[in-house]
Motif scaffolding. Structure first.
Motif, PDB file in Angstrom:
ATOM      1  N   GLY A 106      -0.204   0.449  -3.820  1.00  0.00           N
ATOM      2  CA  GLY A 106       0.225  -0.501  -2.805  1.00  0.00           C
ATOM      3  C   GLY A 106      -0.264  -0.089  -1.432  1.00  0.00           C
ATOM      4  N   GLY A 107       0.024  -0.956  -0.468  1.00  0.00           N
ATOM      5  CA  GLY A 107      -0.423  -0.673   0.887  1.00  0.00           C
ATOM      6  C   GLY A 107       0.333  -1.534   1.890  1.00  0.00           C
ATOM      7  N   SER A 108       0.255  -1.226   3.143  1.00  0.00           N
ATOM      8  CA  SER A 108      -0.587  -0.165   3.643  1.00  0.00           C
ATOM      9  C   SER A 108       0.002   1.228   3.454  1.00  0.00           C
ATOM     10  CB  SER A 108      -0.840  -0.388   5.146  1.00  0.00           C
ATOM     11  OG  SER A 108       0.383  -0.315   5.881  1.00  0.00           O
ATOM     12  N   GLY A 109       1.288   1.312   3.152  1.00  0.00           N
ATOM     13  CA  GLY A 109       1.947   2.609   3.039  1.00  0.00           C
ATOM     14  C   GLY A 109       1.923   3.183   1.647  1.00  0.00           C
ATOM     15  N   GLY A 110       0.792   3.073   0.959  1.00  0.00           N
ATOM     16  CA  GLY A 110       0.705   3.572  -0.410  1.00  0.00           C
ATOM     17  C   GLY A 110       0.887   5.072  -0.514  1.00  0.00           C
ATOM     18  N   GLY A 111       0.487   5.811   0.515  1.00  0.00           N
ATOM     19  CA  GLY A 111       0.646   7.262   0.471  1.00  0.00           C
ATOM     20  C   GLY A 111       2.100   7.682   0.429  1.00  0.00           C
ATOM     21  N   SER A 112       2.932   7.032   1.236  1.00  0.00           N
ATOM     22  CA  SER A 112       4.361   7.364   1.243  1.00  0.00           C
ATOM     23  C   SER A 112       5.008   7.062  -0.105  1.00  0.00           C
ATOM     24  CB  SER A 112       5.072   6.591   2.361  1.00  0.00           C
ATOM     25  OG  SER A 112       4.731   7.094   3.634  1.00  0.00           O
ATOM     26  N   ALA A 113       4.701   5.886  -0.663  1.00  0.00           N
ATOM     27  CA  ALA A 113       5.279   5.510  -1.958  1.00  0.00           C
ATOM     28  C   ALA A 113       4.776   6.417  -3.071  1.00  0.00           C
ATOM     29  CB  ALA A 113       4.948   4.047  -2.260  1.00  0.00           C
ATOM     30  N   ALA A 114       3.485   6.747  -3.043  1.00  0.00           N
ATOM     31  CA  ALA A 114       2.919   7.614  -4.072  1.00  0.00           C
ATOM     32  C   ALA A 114       3.521   9.010  -4.009  1.00  0.00           C
ATOM     33  CB  ALA A 114       1.399   7.684  -3.922  1.00  0.00           C
ATOM     34  N   ALA A 115       3.745   9.518  -2.795  1.00  0.00           N
ATOM     35  CA  ALA A 115       4.338  10.849  -2.644  1.00  0.00           C
ATOM     36  C   ALA A 115       5.721  10.909  -3.281  1.00  0.00           C
ATOM     37  CB  ALA A 115       4.420  11.218  -1.163  1.00  0.00           C
ATOM     38  N   ILE A 116       6.495   9.846  -3.118  1.00  0.00           N
ATOM     39  CA  ILE A 116       7.839   9.814  -3.704  1.00  0.00           C
ATOM     40  C   ILE A 116       7.767   9.704  -5.221  1.00  0.00           C
ATOM     41  CG2 ILE A 116       9.974   8.475  -3.830  1.00  0.00           C
ATOM     42  CD1 ILE A 116       9.489   7.709  -0.916  1.00  0.00           C
ATOM     43  N   ALA A 117       6.926   8.784  -5.699  1.00  0.00           N
ATOM     44  CA  ALA A 117       6.814   8.576  -7.148  1.00  0.00           C
ATOM     45  C   ALA A 117       6.256   9.812  -7.853  1.00  0.00           C
ATOM     46  CB  ALA A 117       5.929   7.367  -7.427  1.00  0.00           C
ATOM     47  N   ALA A 118       5.418  10.591  -7.160  1.00  0.00           N
ATOM     48  CA  ALA A 118       4.832  11.795  -7.747  1.00  0.00           C
ATOM     49  C   ALA A 118       5.709  13.028  -7.552  1.00  0.00           C
ATOM     50  CB  ALA A 118       3.453  12.051  -7.140  1.00  0.00           C
ATOM     51  N   TYR A 119       6.912  12.854  -7.001  1.00  0.00           N
ATOM     52  CA  TYR A 119       7.860  13.942  -6.749  1.00  0.00           C
ATOM     53  C   TYR A 119       7.308  14.982  -5.770  1.00  0.00           C
ATOM     54  CZ  TYR A 119      10.430  11.863 -10.594  1.00  0.00           C
ATOM     55  OH  TYR A 119      11.103  10.978 -11.395  1.00  0.00           O
ATOM     56  N   GLU A 120       6.434  14.531  -4.874  1.00  0.00           N
ATOM     57  CA  GLU A 120       5.963  15.406  -3.805  1.00  0.00           C
ATOM     58  C   GLU A 120       6.949  15.436  -2.642  1.00  0.00           C
ATOM     59  OE1 GLU A 120       1.304  15.310  -3.538  1.00  0.00           O
ATOM     60  OE2 GLU A 120       2.024  13.262  -3.775  1.00  0.00           O
ATOM     61  N   ALA A 121       7.791  14.422  -2.554  1.00  0.00           N
ATOM     62  CA  ALA A 121       8.821  14.342  -1.517  1.00  0.00           C
ATOM     63  C   ALA A 121       9.922  13.422  -2.016  1.00  0.00           C
ATOM     64  CB  ALA A 121       8.247  13.802  -0.212  1.00  0.00           C
ATOM     65  N   PRO A 122      11.191  13.710  -1.676  1.00  0.00           N
ATOM     66  CA  PRO A 122      12.277  12.809  -2.082  1.00  0.00           C
ATOM     67  C   PRO A 122      12.435  11.619  -1.149  1.00  0.00           C
ATOM     68  CG  PRO A 122      13.170  14.737  -1.003  1.00  0.00           C
ATOM     69  CD  PRO A 122      11.688  14.947  -1.069  1.00  0.00           C
TER      70      PRO A 122
END
Length: 491
Positions: A153-169
């Motif tokens: 997704g976008g434009s904030g795909g990085g934030s969503a991906a970080a959460i889904a990948a358990y890189e950040a809660p």
């Protein structure tokens, strides 16, 4: 031993406050997770390892000194690279700001620090927040943890991906036409757009000033509400900030989690039912409507006839404001400068800088906006789009006289393969078909996972009246209590 990266923000904060783990241990666990998966996900543009560990140590020192910690103290958070961070690179996904280190923090970043959260770094995004897939980042696309060949997704795909990948809660995004909610939907996470003016835009690099709204991203509705409460509220440095108290979104999320929606009336937007949506998306949406009915909600159909004009109106208003806002990137005051060899005029340097610094989607929208604002066309295009915006606002007002909140699918389709839509901008723009009306109106909206289609997440959107953000959290939390959360395949 408990995997700290798999815990919710509420659980992490409880362990830190109780001394069962330290903020440093939590931070190191997430930094290790980033190191392990970031090569495949590319959620971050910059990881601030030293800054994160220093912030975590400060939380542990406060707890050791007997200070009472806030509800998110010690919880890691990722920040979309559209918010200024003092001394930490802020690029907005663009080459034109590559390496820029702002001299100040955005208000939201200041509030995150004051709340004791631990900023892990800055997340990837479509350049200047213009896009629906993160493929327009100058630094390469992010990948969806559900399927690494698909967009997050976008434009904030990085934030969503970080959460889904358990890189950040937790993460912060910004929503101009759906850039928090749409990534949330396609990654199986929660993304909330607050009421416009309910969160400060001070320090948010502007795309479309009358639409841009920073907000929370999380894996649960309660976590999103807690983050919303931490960053929201009036800011005298932002002239568009609403000078009144926020509704209690945390209490609303807790109430919704009881699963009781008795007395709540929800409207289904008739213009959105099946409007270009994939069958699997609509099937998951209708199953969620049944679940909400079983929780006690009354469901009625509501017509918002001008919603069908939202997409073209948005793509006149947003590019027009972008054309104005991005005029400041001239190769003189800050950022990239190309061709300044002493033999070229200011105009030539400016042209070369913008040619090298801006990507194709940014250039496209600047040209669209400049044309729409040009002499002889302003009234025909930008002026007409603003009139449509008024009609859409009236549709919302009329609808909220009949119901407490509106519901719809968040996106017409699940995450599509990387590269599948970049050749056709219009197909890319359709990703925000259901989210754009809320931005034009200024009210709050939230996307909460509601099911799967072909093994990929589907989101349900809840829209509420302005400054009634608590309503959307109650409904979203109730649905979450009924359908649960969704976990992507292990990376």
């Amino acid at each position: 031993m408990t995997d700290l990266t798999k815990l919710t923000a509420v659980e992490i904060a409880g362990l830190v406050a109780g001394g069962e783990t330290s903020a440093v241990e939590v931070t190191r666990a997430h930094l290790d997770r980033i190191a392990a998966v970031e090569g495949r996900v590319h959620a971050f543009l910059h990881v601030d390892t030293e800054g994160a560990l220093a912030a975590a140590r400060a939380v542990d020192e406060r707890r050791a000194a007997g200070e009472e910690l806030g509800p998110l103290a010690g919880v890691p958070v990722a920040v979309k690279d559209v918010l200024t961070t003092k001394g930490v690179p802020t690029t907005v996904g663009s080459k034109i700001l590559e390496g820029w280190r702002p001299p100040y923090d955005a208000t939201i970043v200041q509030r995150l620090r004051a709340a004791g959260t631990v900023m892990l770094g800055k997340t990837n995004m479509d350049e200047f927040a213009m896009g629906s897939s993160t493929e327009y980042s100058a630094y390469g696309p992010s990948h969806n943890p559900w399927d690494l060949d698909r967009i997050p997704g976008g434009s904030g795909g990085g934030s969503a991906a970080a959460i889904a990948a358990y890189e950040a809660p937790l993460a912060i995004g910004s929503d101009t036409g759906g850039s928090i909610r749409q990534p949330g939907a396609v990654t199986g996470t929660v993304g909330a757009k607050p009421t416009y003016g309910g969160t400060s835009r001070y320090g948010l690099v502007a795309f479309s000033s009358s639409l841009d709204t920073p907000g929370p991203c999380a894996r649960t509705v309660l976590d999103a509400a807690l983050l919303h409460a931490a960053i929201g509220g009036h800011d005298p440095r932002d002239s568009t900030s609403i000078p009144q108290p926020m509704p209690d979104v945390v209490a609303a999320a807790r109430l919704g989690a009881t699963g009781d929606l008795t007395g709540v009336k929800l409207g289904i937007v008739s213009e959105f039912v099946g409007e270009g949506a994939e069958p699997g998306v609509m099937a998951a949406f209708h199953e969620s409507v049944d679940a909400l009915t079983k929780l006690g909600a009354e469901i009625v159909e509501v017509s918002c006839p001008h919603f069908k004009y939202a997409l073209p109106a948005y793509y006149l208003i947003a590019p027009s404001e972008c054309s104005s806002n991005l005029a400041r990137y001239d190769g003189v005051r800050f950022g990239l400068r190309v061709g300044d060899d002493g033999n070229r005029s200011l105009e030539e340097v400016m042209s070369l800088t913008r040619e090298a610094g801006f990507g194709p989607e940014v250039k496209r929208r600047i040209m669209l906006g400049t044309y729409a604002l040009s002499s002889g066309y302003y009234d025909a295009y930008y002026g007409q789009a603003q009139k449509v915006r008024t009609l859409i606002t009236r549709d919302f007002t009329a609808a909220f006289e009949q119901v407490d909140a509106l519901i719809s699918p968040t996106t017409p389709f699940v995450a599509f393969p990387i590269g599948a839509r970049t050749a056709d901008p219009y197909q890319m723009y359709l990703a925000d078909l259901f989210t754009i009306p809320t931005n034009l109106y200024g009210g709050p909206g939230i996307s909460v996972p509601c099911g799967l289609s072909e093994g990929l997440p589907v989101g349900l959107q809840v829209m509420a009246p302005t400054m009634a953000d608590d309503r959307m959290y109650r409904v979203a939390a109730a649905l979450e209590s009924a359908v649960g959360t969704f976990t992507p395949p292990a990376l």
